[in-house]
Design a protein around this motif. Structure first.
Motif, short mmCIF file in Angstrom:
data_model
loop_
_atom_site.label_atom_id
_atom_site.label_comp_id
_atom_site.label_asym_id
_atom_site.label_seq_id
_atom_site.Cartn_x
_atom_site.Cartn_y
_atom_site.Cartn_z
N LEU A 1 -2.47 -5.40 -2.95
CA LEU A 1 -1.22 -4.98 -3.56
C LEU A 1 -0.28 -4.52 -2.45
CD1 LEU A 1 -2.86 -2.76 -6.31
CD2 LEU A 1 -2.11 -5.13 -6.55
N ASP B 1 3.72 -3.12 -1.53
CA ASP B 1 5.00 -2.59 -1.97
C ASP B 1 5.73 -2.12 -0.73
OD1 ASP B 1 7.13 -1.60 -3.39
OD2 ASP B 1 6.08 0.19 -4.09
N GLY C 1 -8.40 -7.54 -4.54
CA GLY C 1 -6.96 -7.66 -4.63
C GLY C 1 -6.26 -7.04 -3.44
N ARG D 1 2.09 -8.25 3.23
CA ARG D 1 0.99 -9.10 2.75
C ARG D 1 0.50 -10.03 3.86
NH1 ARG D 1 3.21 -8.49 -2.26
NH2 ARG D 1 4.89 -9.98 -1.99
N SER E 1 7.50 -6.47 1.62
CA SER E 1 6.24 -6.71 0.92
C SER E 1 5.61 -8.02 1.39
CB SER E 1 6.45 -6.75 -0.60
OG SER E 1 6.87 -5.49 -1.06
#
Length: 160
Positions: free
Chosen positions: A100, A102, A98, A27, A23
């Protein structure tokens, strides 16, 4: 759908350390993509992609020619080149709400305000961008946007 790769859902038994590391890496790759997108350099953007890409932008290529099928790093560079030739982004756009992440998958949400160069017509579209990062490179690019708003600015009669 041809070229669509389905990723299995998490089982809950994954090693959370590996998922968290993925993750964080995801990012970082997404942030770098957003930075390079803002720099508007198609070749440098394409350098972030794997040689083969699972690519999807929904729309009618007869109306919005840059939304056609893509599958290679060279195609990615061509897309961003054509996008820059046809679309002038407003200052501060896209506005990212945003990111996100995962594991290897990420979703970026926001709003794009821009003008079609050929018609001078502005458009606004919320978007969601689904990305997958493998070995530090983007392997999936699925863009969900208001394709009717874009098409209407490219060819106003298309909205009728």
């Amino acid at each position: 759908m041809d070229g669509y790769r389905r990723h299995p859902p998490p089982t809950g038994k994954e090693d959370r350390t590996d998922v968290d590391h993925d993750s964080d890496s995801t990012r970082s790759a997404v942030r770098l993509f957003l930075t390079r997108f803002g720099e508007s350099d198609p070749e440098r953007i394409a350098d972030l992609f794997a040689e083969n890409v699972d690519w999807m932008i929904v729309g009618d290529p007869a109306v919005v020619p840059w939304v056609r099928a893509r599958s290679t790093r060279a195609d990615v560079a061509a897309h961003f080149r054509e996008l820059g030739e046809n679309v002038a982004q407003a200052d501060g756009s896209p506005a990212v709400d945003g990111v996100l992440a995962d594991g290897r998958d990420a979703v970026v949400t926001g709003v794009l305000n821009a003008t079609i160069r050929g018609t001078g017509l502005p458009f606004r579209t919320p978007f969601a961008l689904r990305l997958t990062v493998e070995d530090g490179l983007l392997t999936r690019f699925h863009l969900y946007e208001d394709s009717l708003a874009v098409a209407s600015a490219v060819r106003p009669a298309a909205a009728r």
